[in-house]
Design a protein around this motif. Structure first.
Motif: not given
Length: 192
Positions: A44-58, A118-122
């Motif tokens: 998952x990279x920035x390109x996954x979200x290119x042109x999209x609105x997204x919400x990030x959390x930790x 929704x991506x959960x990332x590590x």
């Protein structure tokens, strides 16, 4: 008595620094390039979200405190925008030594986290902590202490626009803040 008309907000500010001072001109700080692995083992990279609105959390999967509430509220966002391919969600594990891809997959099933929304990332701890602190400005304690060894534990949801600018920060544990976040997503959809 003077009556003040309620003016509708039609544009969101940009947040270019960790002090979250709103700026109304074009943003200067974008989320830096990143590369993490999601619950399906996909890159998952920035390109996954290119042109999209997204919400990030930790978060982290074994958190007994605020993380269950954050996950619940991200789930509400997932449900609210499930038919809107322009809205994405990303939850970064701040405990990657525990939150393997396999552990994230189990957590995703338990909490009904659905791809591709929704991506959960590590990933590498240093990369996650760096983007939390210097990309999303999500670690308030770091702003105060500058302690790079400090554990990141934040209730913030960060709203990022279609081109990578931070456009809002919200307490992801509060219902009132969730309502504000949803209003701001709608404003952002109309703005750009």
């Amino acid at each position: 008595m003077e009556v003040v008309e309620n003016t509708e907000v039609t544009k969101l500010p940009y947040f270019n620094s960790a002090n979250f001072t709103p700026e109304w001109e074009k943003g200067t700080h974008k989320i830096p390039d990143f590369s993490f692995t999601n619950q399906n083992g996909e890159n998952i990279t920035n390109e996954t979200f290119e042109g999209k609105i997204y919400v990030a959390d930790f978060f982290f999967t074994i958190c007994p405190g605020i993380c269950p509430k954050l996950t619940k509220n991200m789930g509400i966002l997932q449900e609210e925008y499930e038919d809107d391919p322009e809205i994405k969600l990303i939850s970064h594990s701040v405990m990657p030594w525990n939150d393997t891809v396999e552990q994230l997959a189990v957590y995703a099933r338990e909490h009904e986290v659905h791809l591709p929304q929704w991506h959960l990332v590590t990933g590498e701890k240093n990369a996650i902590y760096d983007i939390a602190r210097n990309g999303y400005f999500a670690d308030e304690d770091f702003v105060k202490t500058k302690d790079e060894n400090g554990f990141i534990h934040t209730e913030n949801f960060i709203l990022v626009d279609q081109v990578g600018y931070i456009r809002g920060v919200y307490n992801g544990t509060l219902n009132l803040e969730m309502k504000r976040l949803k209003r701001h997503i709608e404003i952002l959809k109309r703005e750009i």
